[in-house]
Design a protein around this motif. Structure first.
Motif, PDB file in Angstrom:
ATOM      1  N   LEU A 270      30.635  26.451  11.269  1.00 37.82           N
ATOM      2  CA  LEU A 270      31.526  26.274  10.122  1.00 37.82           C
ATOM      3  C   LEU A 270      30.701  26.415   8.848  1.00 37.82           C
ATOM      4  O   LEU A 270      29.766  25.647   8.618  1.00 37.82           O
ATOM      5  CB  LEU A 270      32.165  24.882  10.172  1.00 37.82           C
ATOM      6  CG  LEU A 270      33.157  24.555   9.054  1.00 37.82           C
ATOM      7  CD1 LEU A 270      34.483  25.266   9.304  1.00 37.82           C
ATOM      8  CD2 LEU A 270      33.384  23.045   8.949  1.00 37.82           C
ATOM      9  N   ALA A 271      31.021  27.414   8.030  1.00 32.42           N
ATOM     10  CA  ALA A 271      30.363  27.566   6.725  1.00 32.42           C
ATOM     11  C   ALA A 271      31.260  26.884   5.701  1.00 32.42           C
ATOM     12  O   ALA A 271      32.315  27.404   5.330  1.00 32.42           O
ATOM     13  CB  ALA A 271      30.160  29.039   6.390  1.00 32.42           C
TER      14      ALA A 271
ATOM     15  N   THR B  73      30.259  30.461  -0.892  1.00 28.68           N
ATOM     16  CA  THR B  73      30.497  30.684   0.538  1.00 28.68           C
ATOM     17  C   THR B  73      31.726  31.580   0.720  1.00 28.68           C
ATOM     18  O   THR B  73      31.706  32.508   1.525  1.00 28.68           O
ATOM     19  CB  THR B  73      30.709  29.326   1.263  1.00 28.68           C
ATOM     20  OG1 THR B  73      29.479  28.602   1.258  1.00 28.68           O
ATOM     21  CG2 THR B  73      31.168  29.522   2.706  1.00 28.68           C
ATOM     22  N   ALA B  74      32.777  31.305  -0.048  1.00 30.22           N
ATOM     23  CA  ALA B  74      34.039  32.043   0.096  1.00 30.22           C
ATOM     24  C   ALA B  74      33.867  33.542  -0.161  1.00 30.22           C
ATOM     25  O   ALA B  74      34.564  34.362   0.416  1.00 30.22           O
ATOM     26  CB  ALA B  74      35.089  31.466  -0.852  1.00 30.22           C
ATOM     27  N   GLY B  75      32.914  33.882  -1.062  1.00 35.55           N
ATOM     28  CA  GLY B  75      32.702  35.288  -1.401  1.00 35.55           C
ATOM     29  C   GLY B  75      33.536  35.726  -2.590  1.00 35.55           C
ATOM     30  O   GLY B  75      34.081  36.830  -2.618  1.00 35.55           O
ATOM     31  N   TYR B  76      33.627  34.858  -3.594  1.00 38.72           N
ATOM     32  CA  TYR B  76      34.400  35.138  -4.816  1.00 38.72           C
ATOM     33  C   TYR B  76      34.060  36.528  -5.378  1.00 38.72           C
ATOM     34  O   TYR B  76      32.886  36.860  -5.564  1.00 38.72           O
ATOM     35  CB  TYR B  76      34.086  34.066  -5.864  1.00 38.72           C
ATOM     36  CG  TYR B  76      34.714  34.327  -7.215  1.00 38.72           C
ATOM     37  CD1 TYR B  76      36.013  33.917  -7.489  1.00 38.72           C
ATOM     38  CD2 TYR B  76      34.012  35.018  -8.200  1.00 38.72           C
ATOM     39  CE1 TYR B  76      36.594  34.163  -8.720  1.00 38.72           C
ATOM     40  CE2 TYR B  76      34.593  35.279  -9.443  1.00 38.72           C
ATOM     41  CZ  TYR B  76      35.878  34.851  -9.691  1.00 38.72           C
ATOM     42  OH  TYR B  76      36.448  35.107 -10.915  1.00 38.72           O
TER      43      TYR B  76
ATOM     44  N   ALA C 270      32.096  40.962   2.943  1.00 34.89           N
ATOM     45  CA  ALA C 270      30.853  41.010   2.160  1.00 34.89           C
ATOM     46  C   ALA C 270      30.317  39.633   1.788  1.00 34.89           C
ATOM     47  O   ALA C 270      29.234  39.528   1.214  1.00 34.89           O
ATOM     48  CB  ALA C 270      31.068  41.844   0.889  1.00 34.89           C
ATOM     49  N   ALA C 271      31.064  38.569   2.094  1.00 33.94           N
ATOM     50  CA  ALA C 271      30.614  37.214   1.753  1.00 33.94           C
ATOM     51  C   ALA C 271      29.398  36.835   2.609  1.00 33.94           C
ATOM     52  O   ALA C 271      29.160  37.420   3.670  1.00 33.94           O
ATOM     53  CB  ALA C 271      31.746  36.211   1.971  1.00 33.94           C
TER      54      ALA C 271
ATOM     55  N   ILE D 162      32.760  30.660  10.815  1.00 33.59           N
ATOM     56  CA  ILE D 162      34.078  30.416  10.220  1.00 33.59           C
ATOM     57  C   ILE D 162      33.869  30.177   8.725  1.00 33.59           C
ATOM     58  O   ILE D 162      33.189  29.226   8.338  1.00 33.59           O
ATOM     59  CB  ILE D 162      34.730  29.165  10.860  1.00 33.59           C
ATOM     60  CG1 ILE D 162      34.818  29.324  12.391  1.00 33.59           C
ATOM     61  CG2 ILE D 162      36.095  28.876  10.250  1.00 33.59           C
ATOM     62  CD1 ILE D 162      34.773  28.001  13.145  1.00 33.59           C
ATOM     63  N   ASN D 163      34.447  31.024   7.899  1.00 27.94           N
ATOM     64  CA  ASN D 163      34.280  30.869   6.455  1.00 27.94           C
ATOM     65  C   ASN D 163      35.280  29.839   5.928  1.00 27.94           C
ATOM     66  O   ASN D 163      36.469  30.099   5.808  1.00 27.94           O
ATOM     67  CB  ASN D 163      34.462  32.210   5.739  1.00 27.94           C
ATOM     68  CG  ASN D 163      34.055  32.136   4.276  1.00 27.94           C
ATOM     69  OD1 ASN D 163      34.097  31.079   3.653  1.00 27.94           O
ATOM     70  ND2 ASN D 163      33.661  33.268   3.715  1.00 27.94           N
ATOM     71  N   ALA D 164      34.754  28.639   5.618  1.00 26.86           N
ATOM     72  CA  ALA D 164      35.579  27.562   5.064  1.00 26.86           C
ATOM     73  C   ALA D 164      35.152  27.312   3.625  1.00 26.86           C
ATOM     74  O   ALA D 164      34.980  26.175   3.195  1.00 26.86           O
ATOM     75  CB  ALA D 164      35.449  26.306   5.912  1.00 26.86           C
ATOM     76  N   GLY D 165      34.965  28.400   2.890  1.00 32.16           N
ATOM     77  CA  GLY D 165      34.628  28.298   1.470  1.00 32.16           C
ATOM     78  C   GLY D 165      35.898  28.305   0.636  1.00 32.16           C
ATOM     79  O   GLY D 165      36.819  29.081   0.910  1.00 32.16           O
ATOM     80  N   VAL D 166      35.953  27.431  -0.370  1.00 33.32           N
ATOM     81  CA  VAL D 166      37.100  27.367  -1.283  1.00 33.32           C
ATOM     82  C   VAL D 166      36.582  27.472  -2.713  1.00 33.32           C
ATOM     83  O   VAL D 166      35.816  26.609  -3.165  1.00 33.32           O
ATOM     84  CB  VAL D 166      37.895  26.050  -1.099  1.00 33.32           C
ATOM     85  CG1 VAL D 166      38.949  25.892  -2.175  1.00 33.32           C
ATOM     86  CG2 VAL D 166      38.533  25.998   0.286  1.00 33.32           C
ATOM     87  N   SER D 167      36.965  28.538  -3.397  1.00 33.82           N
ATOM     88  CA  SER D 167      36.494  28.735  -4.769  1.00 33.82           C
ATOM     89  C   SER D 167      36.890  27.564  -5.658  1.00 33.82           C
ATOM     90  O   SER D 167      38.016  27.063  -5.578  1.00 33.82           O
ATOM     91  CB  SER D 167      37.054  30.041  -5.342  1.00 33.82           C
ATOM     92  OG  SER D 167      36.486  31.134  -4.655  1.00 33.82           O
TER      93      SER D 167
END
Length: 193
Positions: free
Chosen positions: A8-9, A15-18, A24-25, A44-49
């Motif tokens: 889990l990222a 992390t989200a790749g804004y 590409a993130a 698992i990309n759990a990034g939230v801008s």
């Protein structure tokens, strides 16, 4: 074939790749690099801008419903941008680190630095939080998520804050050996049962 490892990222826009194209993130780049080197890994990309450590702490329990084998924790940049109290940030991160430990989820914890415009004292207090927590919780620690990327216009989007595709690739390359360590720790923990 080795048993799959789900990581889990958990983080913010970094992390989200804004501003980046799909795939590409940093988590996507890491997964590709690991798979190319024979690791059976899903990230698992759990990034939230825009997320802060307060927001992260609030959403961590439901993010963990995905039952990851391991995790990468990257939060704090937005606390710094908003000039939030480093003690509050430390309390939030400490609580998250405890949650991961209680669930026996091996962790790669990444540090952050404050923007210099907030003054030397704030910058020092802010940076110290990450080192102190890494020592307290004995986790795999990467001191500065944006190492070699922050402040370089060639590696950032025009906003000067978020990495561009090349910047995300550089971060993934920097993190790679730490993620390999995380995978090895996860596997040996599973074997120990």
């Amino acid at each position: 074939m080795e048993a799959p490892v789900n990581i889990l990222a958990f983080g913010d826009s970094l992390t989200a790749g804004y501003g980046l194209d799909p795939g590409a993130a940093v988590p996507d780049r890491l997964e590709t690099m690991l798979r190319e080197n024979g690791y059976n890994v899903t990230i698992i990309n759990a990034g939230v801008s825009g997320d802060t450590t307060s927001g992260g702490l609030a959403r961590l329990p439901w993010s963990l419903e995905q039952n990851p084998d391991a995790a990468i924790l990257e939060l704090g940049a937005n606390d710094g941008l908003r000039g939030e109290d480093p003690q509050m940030m430390e309390d939030n991160l400490d609580a998250m680190l405890r949650i991961f430990a209680e669930r026996s989820i091996p962790l790669l914890f990444t540090g952050m630095k404050a923007m210099p415009n907030l003054g030397e004292a704030y910058e020092k207090d802010f940076s110290a939080v990450f080192t102190r927590l890494a020592e307290r919780h004995d986790v795999i620690f990467y001191p500065f998520y944006l190492e070699g990327v922050a402040g370089n216009p060639d590696l950032n989007l025009p906003d000067g804050i978020h990495p561009n595709e090349e910047g995300a690739r550089r971060i993934a390359e920097n993190l790679y050996p730490y993620v390999v360590k995380l995978i090895e720790k996860t596997r040996s923990q599973k074997e120990a049962g």
